[in-house]
Scaffold this active site. Structure first.
Site, PDB file in Angstrom:
ATOM      1  N   SER A  88       0.902  -1.299  -0.120  1.00  0.00           N
ATOM      2  CA  SER A  88       0.011  -0.137  -0.151  1.00  0.00           C
ATOM      3  C   SER A  88       0.901   1.051   0.068  1.00  0.00           C
ATOM      4  O   SER A  88       1.637   1.615  -1.009  1.00  0.00           O
ATOM      5  CB  SER A  88      -0.980  -0.092   1.259  1.00  0.00           C
ATOM      6  OG  SER A  88      -2.107   0.988   1.334  1.00  0.00           O
ATOM      7  N   LEU A  89       0.893   1.941   1.094  1.00  0.00           N
ATOM      8  CA  LEU A  89       1.710   3.182   1.156  1.00  0.00           C
ATOM      9  C   LEU A  89       3.265   2.834   0.830  1.00  0.00           C
ATOM     10  O   LEU A  89       3.799   3.646   0.307  1.00  0.00           O
ATOM     11  CB  LEU A  89       1.674   3.771   2.695  1.00  0.00           C
ATOM     12  CG  LEU A  89       2.462   4.660   3.097  1.00  0.00           C
ATOM     13  CD1 LEU A  89       2.820   5.949   2.509  1.00  0.00           C
ATOM     14  CD2 LEU A  89       2.775   4.801   4.682  1.00  0.00           C
ATOM     15  N   ARG A 113      -1.566  12.124  -0.364  1.00  0.00           N
ATOM     16  CA  ARG A 113      -2.122  10.816  -0.384  1.00  0.00           C
ATOM     17  C   ARG A 113      -3.010  10.873   0.910  1.00  0.00           C
ATOM     18  O   ARG A 113      -4.271  10.450   1.116  1.00  0.00           O
ATOM     19  CB  ARG A 113      -1.464   9.568  -0.518  1.00  0.00           C
ATOM     20  CG  ARG A 113      -2.054   8.508  -0.597  1.00  0.00           C
ATOM     21  CD  ARG A 113      -1.162   7.455  -0.885  1.00  0.00           C
ATOM     22  NE  ARG A 113      -1.546   5.870  -1.086  1.00  0.00           N
ATOM     23  CZ  ARG A 113      -1.639   5.050   0.072  1.00  0.00           C
ATOM     24  NH1 ARG A 113      -1.121   5.366   1.209  1.00  0.00           N
ATOM     25  NH2 ARG A 113      -2.041   3.970  -0.351  1.00  0.00           N
TER      26      ARG A 113
END
Length: 291
Positions: A88-89, A113
């Site tokens: 993800s991140l 984000r």
């Protein structure tokens, strides 16, 4: 082949990065640059803040990113990735590590984000839940049978999936998962439904920022969450990164593909040891280490 993997949100802890700051001039310089870019002293919160302060969305994602990326940069000539991936991140950390994104651009995108996701979370009550002990197909079928928005969001390892969506739909899905034989189906303490259609407003906002950012040809392929395949083309990397917020994280499939493509050692760079734990569950023979 050396595979480097980078953790996502949830790996943060008080004191993260402090030893780096104190022992490396390069790390201190990069942390101070980050403070300037973000417009607040994130280092104060990372080094001395409470768990609550670290959990703030505008802090968590940049903090995990900074710890991972700066740690990789302090390795100098010892850092020679042949493939990278991030959960993800963590994909943003991986893209700085392999030279697709600059440190500054990576940090700006991660900050945008985080704020975009926070805004999306405030629109509709939404959440995520961990489902243990069911096959992927059963989890997907149960989600499809529920009224409302609920989808498989994180394929973490065989028998461990995270679902994501509207709060009521996720709650109904949890009951249905237990009825289908899940060992556990429990709501997670998260701010919203990440990697689901609920993140569409955040995806649109982040897409504009990503489109305006320079993506360079990387030194090695990145195995992206969306495709679980090796990608080296900057245009394709950009496209997949835009889709990432509303699409599932195919971590199990990514690790399996990296092993198929020759990965012999997985090194997790950043806070925590979550990803090496998942790699070992995906393939017990896989060699792992943490830095």
């Amino acid at each position: 082949m050396k595979a480097y993997i980078f953790p996502g949100q949830g790996a943060q802890f008080t004191g993260m990065g402090k030893d780096l700051y104190e022992t490396s001039a390069l790390a201190a310089e990069l942390f101070e640059k980050a403070n300037d870019i973000l417009g607040f002293r994130i280092t104060d919160i990372m080094f001395e803040g409470t768990a609550e302060q670290l959990k703030e969305t505008k802090v968590t994602q940049p903090a995990v990113f900074l710890h991972s990326v700066i740690l990789a940069k302090t390795l100098g000539d010892d850092f020679k990735p042949e493939m990278v991936a991030g959960h993800s991140l963590g994909e943003f950390s991986a893209l700085v590590a392999n030279g697709t994104l600059s440190f500054e651009d990576g940090l700006k995108l991660v900050s945008q984000r985080a704020l975009a996701m926070q805004k999306a979370c405030e629109i509709t009550p939404s959440t995520m839940a961990a489902v243990l002990g069911l096959e992927d197909k059963i989890v997907e079928d149960v989600c499809a049978s529920i009224d409302g928005v609920v989808v498989a969001a994180n394929y973490n390892c065989p028998g461990q999936l995270v679902i994501s969506g509207e709060t009521t739909a996720v709650e109904k899905a949890c009951e249905a998962m237990k009825a289908a034989g899940a060992k556990r189906a429990l709501i997670l303490p998260v701010g919203g439904a990440f990697h689901s259609p609920m993140m569409e407003p955040a995806r649109e906002e982040l897409a504009a920022a990503i489109e305006q950012t320079t993506f360079s040809t990387p030194i090695c392929p990145v195995y992206q969450n969306v495709t679980a395949a090796a990608v080296s083309d900057p245009g394709e990397i950009k496209k997949n990164l835009i889709i990432q917020l509303t699409a599932p994280v195919r971590w199990t499939q990514s690790v399996q593909q990296m092993i198929k493509d020759g990965a012999t050692l997985f090194t997790e760079i950043g806070p925590g040891k979550v990803l090496t734990g998942l790699v070992n569950k995906i393939d017990r023979e896989a060699a792992t280490q943490n830095i």
